[in-house]
Scaffold this motif. Structure first.
Motif, short mmCIF file in Angstrom:
data_model
loop_
_atom_site.label_atom_id
_atom_site.label_comp_id
_atom_site.label_asym_id
_atom_site.label_seq_id
_atom_site.Cartn_x
_atom_site.Cartn_y
_atom_site.Cartn_z
N LYS A 76 11.84 25.19 27.50
CA LYS A 76 12.88 24.29 28.00
C LYS A 76 12.26 23.27 28.95
N CYS A 87 22.76 23.51 29.25
CA CYS A 87 21.71 22.81 28.52
C CYS A 87 22.23 22.13 27.26
N THR A 97 20.89 14.20 28.34
CA THR A 97 20.98 15.27 29.34
C THR A 97 20.86 14.71 30.75
N TYR A 147 19.30 21.15 31.61
CA TYR A 147 18.11 21.51 30.83
C TYR A 147 18.20 21.03 29.38
N TYR A 176 16.60 22.34 25.77
CA TYR A 176 15.88 23.44 25.10
C TYR A 176 15.33 22.95 23.76
#
Length: 545
Positions: free
Chosen positions: A70, A377, A406, A418, A420
């Motif tokens: 991540k 995330c 994000t 986050y 990923y």
């Protein structure tokens, strides 16, 4: 809302990355439905999903080690190669040429490069062949010369032997006469030689004395010159001036270092924000130039003919999948259906769940990124694109836009920070690239702690390294808190009958024929999801093969 899953147990198959038979061992379950919070907790344990099929790599039994990777979006530092990708995208958008014309131009460029490489290779091969031929010819000439030389040498040796025989005969006849003459002559020569030696010794001694006197005089002159050169009269003005020059040089050096640092720290916003109209609450954005438009929209994961055709084209040309296997049903199960239940965020208009991020160039669909938006995330699931735009590096473009999204959504969702990227496998090139999104973090499979990749590269570069944090106390404490349980804990696991009635395992057990087999499966299940999730998620249909 509750999560309902069906455990399947362990499975062993060929590793799709190393192609080692029985090299991929996982614990699997079918997710009938999952809350986004539960799935967030699952991927933080190392789980991933493909459609409704969820799997957990059992690293000790796998040929390779799988690390969940991540990136904290606000920490992202764009690399020079990633900047080049964005600059190329912007240059294409600024070009008056159509995408097809640009693609044709790129293909011609690549063909010319390949042709030049082939020509260079052929030239090198021809040169090597010519060198080999010349070497062979030279070798033959050398061998012929050696043969001729050997013949000549043999002739000379024979002739010398004949001459030596004649000389020996003559020498024997005249030897007595010569010996008498030599005795007299040696006496005379010895007398003359003694006289000459005495004269030469006297001359040498005189020359050495003269040379020594000259060297001493030259040394004295050089010392006087050096002393005169070293005389320096100290001046405060000169000293002050030299200090100013040193300070100016130091300031210039510091300024240059600061400029280089700023250039390195530039993030993707510096490249895209001047062009992009981005509104996270509307889940999309647009880059508009004089000639072209690139639209990026996040939509609910739904079947569309346009998206399916793009997927089929991608799988056939890039992965060489047979067309008969790429059915609408397989596409829907893989990339449309999702166990994640749609949930509204309490903080904003953001919706959690599975989505398709579509990229349209002048209205034409060219890239689709399948993503899961979770409470903490954005998780990348899969990507497919028009094979004709490979020259644009669509994988990198989509990752950079997902990081951008994000970064922007964090203003509305403080916990969604986050990005990923799935699994990181250090020894596989098409998985190792994920580490270029700096500074990425890896999930330690043993302690489930996050470690920055650049801090543990030496560990992950070694085969079969499951533990990134060599702290046995921490490992033991973690296992006690999350994965150790008493036998009677199984009785507290809940089951769902017909998606309506929820009962405890202790209540269901008397009605089961093979309860022991089910108990063993549940114990393995708890070991891979942990005590908290095992108690929270409910079990639907159980596979009892």
């Amino acid at each position: 809302m509750i999560s309902i899953i069906t455990p399947l147990g362990e499975s062993i198959s060929e590793c799709g990355y190393s192609h080692v038979e029985n090299g991929f061992c996982t614990f699997d379950f079918i997710a009938n439905q999952l809350t986004t919070k539960d799935y967030q907790d699952l991927i933080d344990l190392g789980w991933r999903r493909s459609g409704k099929f969820c799997y957990f790599p059992i690293n000790p039994k796998c040929h390779l080690t799988f690390y969940t990777i991540k990136l904290k979006a606000e920490e992202f530092q764009i690399s020079s190669s990633q900047k080049k990708v964005l600059k190329k995208l912007i240059s294409v958008l600024d070009s008056p040429l159509s995408l097809e014309e640009i693609e044709k131009k790129e293909n011609e460029k690549n063909q010319n490069q390949n042709q030049n490489q082939n020509e260079n290779q052929n030239q090198n091969q021809n040169q090597n062949q010519n060198q080999n031929q010349n070497q062979n010819q030279n070798q033959i000439q050398i061998e012929n010369q050696n043969e001729n030389e050997n013949q000549n040498q043999n002739q000379i040796e024979n002739q010398i032997q004949i001459e030596n025989q004649n000389e020996n005969e003559n020498q024997n006849e005249n030897q007595n006469q010569i010996e008498n003459q030599n005795q007299n002559q040696n006496q005379i020569e010895n007398q003359n030689q003694n006289q000459n030696q005495n004269q030469i010794q006297n001359q040498i001694q005189n020359q050495i004395q003269n040379q020594n006197q000259n060297q001493i005089q030259n040394q004295n002159i050089n010392q006087n010159q050096i002393q005169n050169q070293n005389k320096f009269e100290f001046s405060p003005q000169i000293f002050e001036k030299s200090q100013q020059i040193r300070q100016m040089r130091k300031q210039k050096k510091n300024q240059k270092q600061k400029e280089q640092q700023k250039e390195q720290e530039k993030n993707i916003l510096d490249f895209l924000l001047p062009l992009i109209q981005f509104k996270p609450e509307e889940t999309g954005g647009k880059i508009q130039t004089k000639y072209h438009t690139l639209e990026v929209q996040i939509k609910k994961a739904e079947f569309s003919e346009e998206s399916y055709n793009l997927y089929k084209k991608y799988q056939m040309e890039i992965h060489h999948d047979p067309e008969e296997k790429l059915t609408e049903e397989s596409y829907t199960q893989f990339l449309v259906e999702s166990p994640l239940m749609r949930e509204k965020s309490p903080n904003s208009k953001t919706e959690f769940g599975t989505f398709h991020q579509e990229y349209r160039f002048d209205g034409k669909l060219i890239i689709v990124g399948v993503i899961d938006i979770l409470p903490n995330c954005l998780s990348s699931v899969y990507l497919y694109h028009d094979p004709k735009i490979r020259f644009l590096s669509p994988g990198k473009i989509s990752s950079l836009f997902e990081i951008l999204w994000t970064q922007q959504i964090t203003k509305f969702e403080p916990d969604l920070i986050y990005y990923y990227l799935g699994y990181y496998i250090h020894n596989i090139s098409n998985m190792k690239y994920k580490g270029s999104y700096f500074p990425s973090q890896l999930l330690c499979p043993t302690t489930l702690s996050w470690v920055y990749l650049h801090q543990c590269k030496d560990i992950v570069s070694k085969p079969k390294q499951d533990c990134l944090i060599l702290d046995l106390k921490k490992k033991k404490k973690f296992e006690q808190e999350n994965f150790q349980f008493k036998d009677d804990f199984i009785n507290s696991i809940r089951f769902v009958l017909n998606n309506k009635i929820s009962i405890l395992f202790s209540e269901l057990k008397p009605f089961l024929v093979e309860s022991e087999k089910l108990e063993n499966l549940l114990k393995e299940y708890i070991k891979v999801v942990g005590v908290k999730l095992a108690k929270k998620m409910e079990i639907g249909i159980i596979s009892q093969n």
